[in-house]
Design a protein around this motif. Structure first.
Motif, short mmCIF file in Angstrom:
data_model
loop_
_atom_site.label_atom_id
_atom_site.label_comp_id
_atom_site.label_asym_id
_atom_site.label_seq_id
_atom_site.Cartn_x
_atom_site.Cartn_y
_atom_site.Cartn_z
N LYS A 1 -36.82 24.95 -0.43
CA LYS A 1 -37.30 23.99 -1.43
C LYS A 1 -36.74 24.33 -2.80
O LYS A 1 -36.75 25.49 -3.22
N GLY A 2 -36.20 23.32 -3.46
CA GLY A 2 -35.61 23.54 -4.78
C GLY A 2 -34.14 23.91 -4.73
O GLY A 2 -33.45 23.90 -5.76
N ARG A 3 -33.63 24.25 -3.55
CA ARG A 3 -32.21 24.61 -3.41
C ARG A 3 -31.45 23.60 -2.54
O ARG A 3 -30.29 23.30 -2.82
N GLY B 1 -23.04 29.67 -4.11
CA GLY B 1 -22.22 28.48 -4.03
C GLY B 1 -22.92 27.32 -3.33
O GLY B 1 -24.10 27.41 -2.97
N SER B 2 -22.17 26.24 -3.16
CA SER B 2 -22.73 25.02 -2.58
C SER B 2 -21.92 24.56 -1.38
O SER B 2 -20.72 24.84 -1.27
N LEU B 3 -22.61 23.84 -0.53
CA LEU B 3 -21.99 23.28 0.67
C LEU B 3 -22.77 22.03 1.04
O LEU B 3 -23.99 21.98 0.83
N THR C 1 -26.89 29.00 -2.59
CA THR C 1 -26.99 29.58 -1.25
C THR C 1 -27.18 31.09 -1.29
O THR C 1 -26.75 31.77 -2.24
N LYS C 2 -27.81 31.60 -0.24
CA LYS C 2 -28.09 33.03 -0.10
C LYS C 2 -27.55 33.50 1.25
O LYS C 2 -27.43 32.70 2.19
N PRO C 3 -27.26 34.79 1.38
CA PRO C 3 -26.79 35.30 2.68
C PRO C 3 -27.76 34.98 3.82
O PRO C 3 -27.32 34.74 4.95
#
Length: 119
Positions: A65-67, A16-18, A86-88
């Motif tokens: 980078k890139g995210r 997801g995004s934030l 996003t990643k944990p």
């Protein structure tokens, strides 16, 4: 002195995004760059991204980078960190900080905002 106040943290699912915001005030004409940093429990604080206050040039840690995208709104004196995919392992307290001209380190810090990415 430069004051920084972060907002926008919260809970997001992996992928997801934030968007984080950093409201900057005070002697902003002394700023060279604003950066985002993060600190996860048990880890040292690490650099995430920075943006040059005058020309808007950006620099990112390889891990984001890139995210992630850092940007700023001059009219609002606000710096943003758009976090996508996003990643944990992005879970941390995120801080924004200001580095003044001729300074070699970031000296003014916000209070931080918690970001939690669930798997």
């Amino acid at each position: 002195q430069v004051q920084l106040v972060e907002s926008g943290g919260g809970l997001v699912q992996a992928g997801g995004s934030l968007r984080l915001s950093c409201a900057v005030s005070g002697r902003t004409f002394t700023i060279h760059a604003v950066g985002w940093f993060r600190q996860a429990p048990g880890n040292e604080r690490e650099f995430v991204a920075q943006i040059n206050w005058s020309d808007g040039s950006t620099y990112y840690a390889n891990s984001v980078k890139g995210r992630f995208t850092i940007s700023k709104d001059n009219a609002k004196s606000t710096v943003y960190l758009q976090m996508n995919s996003t990643k944990p392992e992005d879970t941390a307290v995120y801080y924004c900080a200001a580095r003044r001209r001729l300074a070699t380190r970031y000296e003014d810090w916000g209070q931080g905002t918690q970001v939690t990415v669930s798997s």
